[in-house]
Structure formats: C-alpha cells, structure tokens
Write a protein that holds these residues in place. Sequence first.
Motif, short mmCIF file in Angstrom:
data_model
loop_
_atom_site.label_atom_id
_atom_site.label_comp_id
_atom_site.label_asym_id
_atom_site.label_seq_id
_atom_site.Cartn_x
_atom_site.Cartn_y
_atom_site.Cartn_z
N VAL A 191 0.93 -1.02 0.06
CA VAL A 191 -0.08 -0.02 0.04
C VAL A 191 0.86 1.05 0.15
CG1 VAL A 191 -1.73 1.41 1.39
CG2 VAL A 191 -1.81 -1.10 1.18
N ARG A 192 0.66 2.23 -0.84
CA ARG A 192 1.42 3.50 -0.87
C ARG A 192 0.46 4.68 -1.00
NH1 ARG A 192 1.18 5.33 -6.14
NH2 ARG A 192 0.27 4.13 -7.57
N VAL A 193 1.07 5.70 -0.55
CA VAL A 193 0.27 6.83 -0.69
C VAL A 193 0.06 7.47 -1.97
CG1 VAL A 193 0.21 9.52 0.32
CG2 VAL A 193 1.03 7.49 1.70
N GLY A 194 -1.14 7.98 -2.27
CA GLY A 194 -1.10 8.52 -3.79
C GLY A 194 -2.40 9.65 -3.60
N SER A 195 -3.15 9.72 -4.83
CA SER A 195 -4.32 10.55 -4.90
C SER A 195 -5.40 10.13 -5.59
CB SER A 195 -3.76 12.05 -5.42
OG SER A 195 -3.09 12.06 -6.72
N LEU A 196 -6.35 10.72 -5.38
CA LEU A 196 -7.79 10.24 -6.22
C LEU A 196 -7.88 10.97 -7.38
CD1 LEU A 196 -10.03 10.32 -3.07
CD2 LEU A 196 -9.62 8.37 -4.35
N SER A 197 -8.50 10.62 -8.41
CA SER A 197 -8.65 11.12 -9.78
C SER A 197 -10.02 11.35 -9.93
CB SER A 197 -8.00 10.44 -10.82
OG SER A 197 -8.90 9.28 -11.05
N PRO A 198 -10.67 12.45 -10.96
CA PRO A 198 -12.00 12.41 -11.12
C PRO A 198 -12.74 11.21 -11.55
CG PRO A 198 -10.61 14.22 -12.43
CD PRO A 198 -9.63 13.17 -11.81
N SER A 199 -11.95 10.33 -11.92
CA SER A 199 -12.79 8.86 -12.38
C SER A 199 -13.15 8.00 -11.21
CB SER A 199 -11.60 8.18 -13.10
OG SER A 199 -10.38 7.54 -12.15
N GLY B 115 -1.38 -2.06 -4.77
CA GLY B 115 -0.22 -2.42 -5.65
C GLY B 115 -0.75 -1.99 -7.14
N SER B 116 -2.13 -2.40 -7.34
CA SER B 116 -2.66 -1.98 -8.73
C SER B 116 -3.05 -0.59 -8.86
CB SER B 116 -3.87 -3.01 -9.03
OG SER B 116 -4.71 -2.68 -8.29
N GLY B 117 -2.90 0.27 -7.80
CA GLY B 117 -3.25 1.66 -8.20
C GLY B 117 -4.82 2.09 -7.59
N GLN B 118 -5.19 0.87 -7.11
CA GLN B 118 -6.75 1.05 -6.84
C GLN B 118 -6.84 1.63 -5.30
OE1 GLN B 118 -9.44 0.66 -9.07
NE2 GLN B 118 -7.68 0.51 -10.26
N PRO B 119 -7.85 2.73 -5.18
CA PRO B 119 -8.06 3.26 -3.93
C PRO B 119 -8.53 2.23 -2.57
CG PRO B 119 -9.15 4.62 -5.22
CD PRO B 119 -8.74 3.30 -6.09
N VAL B 120 -7.58 2.32 -1.71
CA VAL B 120 -8.19 1.25 -0.51
C VAL B 120 -8.90 2.07 0.89
CG1 VAL B 120 -6.63 -0.42 -1.28
CG2 VAL B 120 -5.90 1.23 0.50
N ALA B 121 -8.41 3.52 0.75
CA ALA B 121 -8.77 4.45 1.92
C ALA B 121 -8.43 5.63 1.52
CB ALA B 121 -7.89 4.10 3.30
N TRP B 122 -9.21 6.79 2.10
CA TRP B 122 -9.05 8.23 1.31
C TRP B 122 -9.56 9.06 2.46
CZ3 TRP B 122 -12.02 4.77 -1.24
CH2 TRP B 122 -13.57 4.84 -1.19
N VAL B 123 -9.05 10.34 2.54
CA VAL B 123 -9.59 11.51 3.12
C VAL B 123 -9.54 12.77 2.37
CG1 VAL B 123 -8.85 13.00 5.30
CG2 VAL B 123 -8.31 10.65 5.48
N HIS C 19 -15.23 13.50 4.16
CA HIS C 19 -15.37 12.01 3.71
C HIS C 19 -14.01 11.19 3.87
CE1 HIS C 19 -16.70 8.36 1.96
NE2 HIS C 19 -16.93 8.88 0.59
N SER C 20 -14.14 10.60 4.97
CA SER C 20 -12.87 9.51 5.21
C SER C 20 -13.51 8.22 5.13
CB SER C 20 -12.17 9.79 6.57
OG SER C 20 -11.90 11.07 6.41
N TYR C 21 -12.87 7.29 4.43
CA TYR C 21 -13.47 6.12 4.14
C TYR C 21 -12.42 4.99 3.83
CZ TYR C 21 -16.90 2.48 2.63
OH TYR C 21 -17.54 1.29 2.42
#
Length: 216
Positions: free
Chosen positions: A121-129, A165-173, A183-185
């Motif tokens: 798991v790595r820190v990334g960012s969400l996209s409009p998609s 590892g595939s770049g899919q979100p698992v948690a976000w703030v 919205h944290s989930y």
Amino acid sequence: MKILTCPAQLQHLEGILRKSLPLALPVFGAVLNINRGNPGHFEVVVDKWPEFGAVLARPSGEVASGNMGDCRRGVTLRPGTCQVCSEHPWVSPGAGERRILEHTGNVLPGLRGVPGAAPGVRVGSLSPSHVDLLNDTWPYGGNARSRRFLAEILGRFPQVCLQDGSGQPVAWVLTDHFGTGTHSYTLPEQRRRGHMQVALTVAAQRAHARGFPTFG
C-alpha cells in the motif's frame, strides 16, 4: 454589508477568528482557504468593518437570501458570542460531551513521521474517475447533488488516498471549502490494517505545512 477583498483585511480577519476557536471553526477554515489561493472561489461578507458583528463565507457572487440552497456556509458572531450556521445545528459551549482541541505544533504529537503502511500500500491521490466510488461510499451520497459536491471538492481541495499495488484506492480522506474532513473511508475488505491512521496522519501533516491548525 461589506465584501472583504483586500488581502490585508482577510489576513486580519483570520487572526481575529483564530482567537475565537473552536466556535468560529467553519468560517475560520473558509478564510484559511481563501487566504491560501481560494480554490473554492469563496468570498467573505461582514456586516461592517473593522468592528464587525457577523461574518458570512459564501460562493463568490452569490446574493444573500434566506434560502440556503445547495451550498454550505459558515456564519460567526463577534468573538465571545460565536455561532456556526451550516448543515449541523449549533450546540452552545458546554452542551453535551463533544470537545474540539487544537494542536499548533508542526507535527502531531506522537506521530513524528508517517506510520508504515501495510505491505503493498502506498500514498497516492484520487482522480476525477473515482467520483462514483466516493458517491457510493459517502453516508450522504448516492444522488446527483452529492456527486456534484464530491466532484467539486475532489477537483479543488487537498485529499489523501492510499492505493494498493494495482493503483486502486483502499482508503481516503477529503477536505472541503471550510478546511474540514468531509469524507474519510476505508473499503470494508481493507479495514483493521491501520490504513486510516496513515491517511489521517498524512492529511494532518500536509495541512500543517499549509498553515492549517489540526482539530479532533
């Protein structure tokens, strides 16, 4: 009524509202955002200046009326008698068990450095998609209005996302127009792995770096 457009006035207002925390928190967060690039395109209106009695944070160009419409807004009275007008009712000081505390240091105590994320798991960012995922998982979501709101804050305000590892979100703030977490989930299958602690810590450290105090 007077719209504050001078940077010096807005910075002075920020200092006044800081002294009235936590009661002035919603409008204070809006002023912080305005003074740091104004990504939400908000404006501040006071009843008079500099001895104001009320402050309104609203989308730029909006005409004041009794209809709250689709937007959230913050209102505060003069320090010492502050109120908050938003989606949630105001609770007078001392009513109930809720407390709001502020930490003004550079890093949250006990969290010097981001705790290690789970393997892969790595820190990334969400996209409009990802807006439909956000809308489906937000307790107030699931409709066109909530989707528009989430798309707006996703495109304008800071957010933190943990990815597998595939770049899919698992948690976000996410944060909003008032500098608050909206919205944290964590996906159900990814829970109890410490993901939210990591996401919240990263979000808090980034907020501190932008001059935002952190409340809990």
